[in-house]
Design an enzyme around this catalytic site. Structure first.
Site: not given
Ligand code: AGP
Length: 604
Positions: A599, A29, A3, A484, A104, A503
């Site tokens: 994040k 994050r 993290c 989302k 990390n 289907h």
């Molecule tokens: C997006 O809403 C998500 N939190 C997640 O899917 C994110 O898009 C994915 O982890 C890829 O992250 P990045 O664009 O930093 O590579």
């Protein structure tokens, strides 16, 4: 685990307030525990404070503990090995209470090392990180220096391990040791201090100048010196780079959640893109070398994860339609291990908001080893995917803090449109004008928040499942819309090609099931209307997101301005972002910090 990592060593200021503020900047994050260590030279008492839960609780604990000192390390942990607990929180301490380590990443062979070297050592946690710090202590007891012990420990970690280590030895209270492989670490340069962080955003109040640590390097950081060493122990030097983000951009301002702020910033994100990539006379400012290398390719492979993957699905349609180059889109975690047969002369495009997604980086390393050329589109300059690709183009969206990615999606689709347009000889579209109009149209949609708050509360808050359906680019946006909704409201949602429902999945439709249909594609809107009717015949509550030209009287839904079908996702995604936001809000959830999610996913 992984993290957020922050470290500080200086001559004049108390480290605890700086470190705790850094952790608060990293809260976005996602994490489940936090901790801080400050060596106190005054009465030679170490101060290790850890908490399961929010950083705010750690702040209170630190205040009550009267922590003092001008150096220290701190961490927010998102558990991978060992449940969230105080014992498993970082910093992890050696049994002799001399060494303190935050980490990390994931040490793949930690149990093997524990059984081989540490059978007589008492452990207090279930973490792989504690094995690492106990190894350092053991090797120092065996006669190595702290630097040598860190070198030896990292040399024992399996090649597929990922680590960003920040280590302190309480016998060197002003010194931080760092080591890195795959998990990002930056060293921030100050006047009478230096910092370490896993994310520049955490330390922008202290400095804007950073040096990145590369894989298998070790750093020794004191208040007035930074020394870097490569895997062989040779000293190396690296110039700092400047981070041009204004620290205020990372504040929520008057917003309750970053996510809504970032949805509202989408028109600005497009306008920044127009400023960056269009010249005075409308020429596109992307280097000829990038364009020539892509034109020379016989196939484009777009590789990404999550929302970035969804934006790639839209980009692929633009590359094929506008520049005539066959294009495939792949989920990075699959492509890394199930690589398809490649064309003779592939070109790779990596999409990543953070530029640190381990799944995507794994693919980029394979691509580099194979000698293929690549372009990264990312929101974080100098990130790993930025640095390791052949080319890199910034998304210009400004810091994206909410776990749910919104403006980065818009920026990625926009930048892919600009690139595809630059590659094409298509002249019947004034893209700059179209995108400028789209920015205005997005503004109108976000000004309609109340519409989506009402629909979310009536249709989605009470639902346990929901479907987004569409065809063509609308099917691609349906995937993003469902992600989302899922990731911040926990409603089980699926994005579906409308023609596919009959289907099998139609069996899930029952009385009141919300079905949101995207209809922005003239070729297939009529068919989608038929698919909506199929679901309504089985009790579904239908809601449509369509364009003025395709709307029909009696529609229950939202009407977007007319727009080029390939650019329609830039508009149709916005209502789905707002529906997800208000559903999460309506369910009383923490929109910016959804459970179980981080994040930036910097482990595979
Ligand atoms: C997006 O809403 C998500 N939190 C997640 O899917 C994110 O898009 C994915 O982890 C890829 O992250 P990045 O664009 O930093 O590579």
């Amino acid at each position: 685990m992984y993290c957020g990592i922050v470290g500080y060593t200086g001559l004049n200021y108390q480290s605890a307030p700086i470190l705790l503020k850094g952790l608060q900047k990293l809260e976005y994050r996602g994490y489940d525990s936090a901790g801080i260590f400050v060596p106190d030279v005054a009465d030679n008492m170490d101060q290790l404070v850890k908490e399961k839960g929010r950083v705010s609780e750690l702040v209170d604990l630190v205040d009550r503990s009267d922590v003092s000192g001008t150096a220290g390390i701190a961490h927010t942990r998102w558990a991978t090995h060992g449940v969230p607990s105080v014992e498993n929180a970082h910093p992890q301490m050696s049994a002799n209470e001399r060494f303190y380590l935050v980490h990390n990443g994931v040490i793949e062979n930690y149990l093997e090392l524990k059984h081989k070297y540490l059978t007589d050592v008492p452990f207090v946690s279930d973490t792989d990180t504690e094995v690492a710090v106990q190894l350092v202590a053991k090797f120092v007891e065996d006669g190595l220096t702290t630097f040598e012990a860190l070198q030896k420990m990292t040399s024992l970690l399996a090649d597929n391990s990922a680590y960003g280590f920040l280590l302190m030895d309480d016998q060197e209270p002003d010194t931080m040791y760092v080591a890195k492989r795959k998990s990002p670490l930056l060293i921030g340069i100050g006047e009478d201090f230096n910092v370490v962080t896993s994310d520049a955003l955490a330390m922008l109040d202290e400095t804007h100048d950073f040096i990145e640590l590369n894989d298998n390097e070790i750093g020794v950081i004191k208040p007035e010196s930074v020394r870097l060493f490569n895997r062989e122990g040779e000293e190396i030097s690296r110039e700092p780079f400047h981070v041009d983000i204004d620290a205020s951009e990372t504040d929520k301002g008057t917003y309750e959640y970053y996510m809504l702020k970032e949805i509202d910033e989408q028109p600005v994100a497009i306008r920044r893109m127009l400023d960056k990539y269009f010249g005075e006379t409308g020429e596109i400012l992307i280097g000829d070398q990038i364009l020539n290398d892509i034109k020379a390719a016989d196939r484009i492979y777009i590789v990404a994860a999550g929302t970035s993957y969804h934006s790639g699905l839209i980009g692929a349609r633009m590359f094929e339609s506008w520049s005539g180059i066959p294009t495939e889109v792949h989920v990075s975690s699959e492509f890394a291990y199930e690589q398809p047969l490649l064309s003779e002369n592939p070109f790779f495009i990596f999409l990543s908001q953070s530029g640190e997604t381990a799944d995507s980086r794994e693919v980029l390393q394979n691509v580099n080893r194979a000698g293929f050329k690549s372009l990264t589109m990312t929101n974080v300059e100098k990130s790993t995917l930025w640095r390791e690709a052949t080319y890199a183009l910034p998304l210009m969206a400004g810091p994206e803090i909410a776990v749910a990615s919104t403006k980065a999606y818009i920026a990625q689709v926009t930048l892919q449109a600009i690139l595809a347009y630059a590659l094409s000889d298509r002249i019947d579209l004034d893209l700059e004008q179209e995108l400028s109009k789209i920015a205005v149209d997005i503004q109108a949609i976000v000004d309609d928040k109340a519409v989506f708050e009402k629909v979310a509360n009536e249709l989605l808050v009470p639902a346990h499942s929901a479907f987004y359906i569409g065809r063509g680019a609308d099917a691609d946006v349906s995937l993003e819309a469902a992600l989302k909704l899922k990731e911040i409201s926990y409603v089980q949602a699926e994005g579906f090609p409308a023609g596919e429902l009959k289907h099998g999945t139609l069996a899930l439709i029952e009385d009141g099931t919300p079905v949101i249909a995207l209809m922005t594609q003239p070729k297939t809107a009529g068919l989608v209307r038929g698919n909506i009717a199929e679901t309504q015949a089985r009790g579904a509550e239908a809601y449509t997101i369509t364009t003025k030209a395709l709307a029909e009287p009696g529609d229950t839904g939202y009407v977007l301005p007319d727009v080029d079908p390939l650019l329609a996702p830039l508009l149709s995604v916005v209502p789905t972002q707002l529906l997800a936001y208000y559903t999460s809000l309506g369910r009383g959830l923490d929109v910016d910090h959804p459970r179980n999610l981080a994040k930036s996913v910097t482990v595979q």
